[in-house]
Design a protein around this motif. Sequence first.
Motif, PDB file in Angstrom:
ATOM      1  N   ILE A 157      22.061  -8.146 -59.562  1.00 37.80           N
ATOM      2  CA  ILE A 157      20.765  -8.437 -60.173  1.00 37.80           C
ATOM      3  C   ILE A 157      19.937  -9.348 -59.265  1.00 37.80           C
ATOM      4  N   GLY A 158      18.674  -8.956 -59.033  1.00 35.93           N
ATOM      5  CA  GLY A 158      17.806  -9.764 -58.191  1.00 35.93           C
ATOM      6  C   GLY A 158      16.352  -9.639 -58.559  1.00 35.93           C
ATOM      7  N   ILE A 159      15.526 -10.501 -57.959  1.00 37.99           N
ATOM      8  CA  ILE A 159      14.083 -10.421 -58.114  1.00 37.99           C
ATOM      9  C   ILE A 159      13.485  -9.962 -56.792  1.00 37.99           C
ATOM     10  N   THR A 160      12.362  -9.247 -56.882  1.00 43.16           N
ATOM     11  CA  THR A 160      11.716  -8.722 -55.687  1.00 43.16           C
ATOM     12  C   THR A 160      10.222  -8.994 -55.746  1.00 43.16           C
ATOM     13  N   ALA A 161       9.607  -9.115 -54.595  1.00 42.21           N
ATOM     14  CA  ALA A 161       8.157  -9.247 -54.483  1.00 42.21           C
ATOM     15  C   ALA A 161       7.720  -8.483 -53.238  1.00 42.21           C
ATOM     16  N   ARG A 162       6.594  -7.774 -53.363  1.00 45.79           N
ATOM     17  CA  ARG A 162       6.106  -6.979 -52.231  1.00 45.79           C
ATOM     18  C   ARG A 162       4.590  -6.855 -52.303  1.00 45.79           C
ATOM     19  N   TYR A 163       3.953  -6.922 -51.142  1.00 50.01           N
ATOM     20  CA  TYR A 163       2.525  -6.640 -51.018  1.00 50.01           C
ATOM     21  C   TYR A 163       2.380  -5.389 -50.172  1.00 50.01           C
ATOM     22  N   THR A 164       1.623  -4.396 -50.672  1.00 50.40           N
ATOM     23  CA  THR A 164       1.378  -3.170 -49.927  1.00 50.40           C
ATOM     24  C   THR A 164      -0.118  -3.019 -49.697  1.00 50.40           C
ATOM     25  N   ALA A 165      -0.503  -2.928 -48.448  1.00 45.48           N
ATOM     26  CA  ALA A 165      -1.899  -2.751 -48.070  1.00 45.48           C
ATOM     27  C   ALA A 165      -2.130  -1.305 -47.671  1.00 45.48           C
ATOM     28  N   GLY A 166      -3.094  -0.663 -48.312  1.00 47.29           N
ATOM     29  CA  GLY A 166      -3.449   0.702 -47.957  1.00 47.29           C
ATOM     30  C   GLY A 166      -4.127   0.745 -46.596  1.00 47.29           C
ATOM     31  N   LEU A 167      -3.826   1.773 -45.822  1.00 53.41           N
ATOM     32  CA  LEU A 167      -4.388   1.899 -44.477  1.00 53.41           C
ATOM     33  C   LEU A 167      -5.379   3.041 -44.344  1.00 53.41           C
ATOM     34  N   ILE A 168      -5.452   3.923 -45.347  1.00 56.48           N
ATOM     35  CA  ILE A 168      -6.368   5.062 -45.243  1.00 56.48           C
ATOM     36  C   ILE A 168      -7.419   4.981 -46.345  1.00 56.48           C
ATOM     37  N   ASP A 169      -8.514   5.704 -46.134  1.00 58.40           N
ATOM     38  CA  ASP A 169      -9.592   5.777 -47.114  1.00 58.40           C
ATOM     39  C   ASP A 169      -9.139   6.677 -48.263  1.00 58.40           C
ATOM     40  N   ILE A 170      -9.059   6.112 -49.475  1.00 58.33           N
ATOM     41  CA  ILE A 170      -8.618   6.914 -50.620  1.00 58.33           C
ATOM     42  C   ILE A 170      -9.781   7.582 -51.340  1.00 58.33           C
ATOM     43  N   SER A 171     -11.032   7.254 -50.952  1.00 58.35           N
ATOM     44  CA  SER A 171     -12.181   7.912 -51.583  1.00 58.35           C
ATOM     45  C   SER A 171     -12.354   9.300 -50.986  1.00 58.35           C
ATOM     46  N   HIS A 172     -12.904  10.184 -51.796  1.00 58.09           N
ATOM     47  CA  HIS A 172     -13.100  11.571 -51.374  1.00 58.09           C
ATOM     48  C   HIS A 172     -14.600  11.853 -51.362  1.00 58.09           C
ATOM     49  N   ASN A 173     -15.109  12.353 -50.260  1.00 60.23           N
ATOM     50  CA  ASN A 173     -16.522  12.687 -50.121  1.00 60.23           C
ATOM     51  C   ASN A 173     -17.434  11.479 -50.306  1.00 60.23           C
ATOM     52  N   ASN A 174     -17.031  10.323 -49.786  1.00 58.17           N
ATOM     53  CA  ASN A 174     -17.853   9.124 -49.838  1.00 58.17           C
ATOM     54  C   ASN A 174     -17.961   8.551 -48.429  1.00 58.17           C
ATOM     55  N   PRO A 175     -18.891   9.054 -47.614  1.00 49.80           N
ATOM     56  CA  PRO A 175     -18.981   8.596 -46.221  1.00 49.80           C
ATOM     57  C   PRO A 175     -19.507   7.170 -46.071  1.00 49.80           C
ATOM     58  N   ASN A 176     -20.068   6.596 -47.148  1.00 43.73           N
ATOM     59  CA  ASN A 176     -20.680   5.268 -47.047  1.00 43.73           C
ATOM     60  C   ASN A 176     -19.695   4.124 -47.190  1.00 43.73           C
TER      61      ASN A 176
END
Length: 192
Positions: A157-176
């Motif tokens: 049994i343990g505790i965990t912590a994690r930070y995940t940073a997205g690296l790609i654009d998740i928007s679709h058809n939003n060039p701005n």
Amino acid sequence: MKKKLLGLAIVASSLSFAQDKTESTASALRFGLKAGLNLSSINADGFKGKAGIYGGIFANIPVGSSVSVQPEVLYNNAGAKVEDMSDVKLNLDYISVPIMIQYNIMPELYLEAGPQFSVAINKEVKTDAGSADVKDLFRNFDFGVGLGAGYYFTNNIGITARYTAGLIDISHNNPNEFIRSQVFQVGLACKF
């Protein structure tokens, strides 16, 4: 001839050491469950963080005395809240596959880092009045890098912590706008 014999002796001893090491670490393969709280957001204007949940399974595969690889399959309830409307939430639900390299600082304490691949299973805006599908506004795939730590109170049994940073654009058809996700997770892990 002496060099060849010496070379063969070194190769043979290396292979036998590697086999002994592989047999001892393979027996330490552990499976487990983990679950907890997500605090997620996106970097778009007008959004702030929201709470969600995550949970899933993992395999911890030792590859050395202090290093292991931990692939996971997780359900992630991520997204964000609209800043001025606390009842409006963007829900981005994913099946995520992080592959973490863990380094044990002590037997019970580890640091980890690695990539995370995610496939969207739900994309909606939810309010008190109902929900609307926004699948055309967001991509079906996300990729990020995670950094984390964990501490096992017992062998199981343990505790965990994690930070995940997205690296790609998740928007679709939003060039701005280049919209990335970010998720902080804290939870419990149980090894079998």
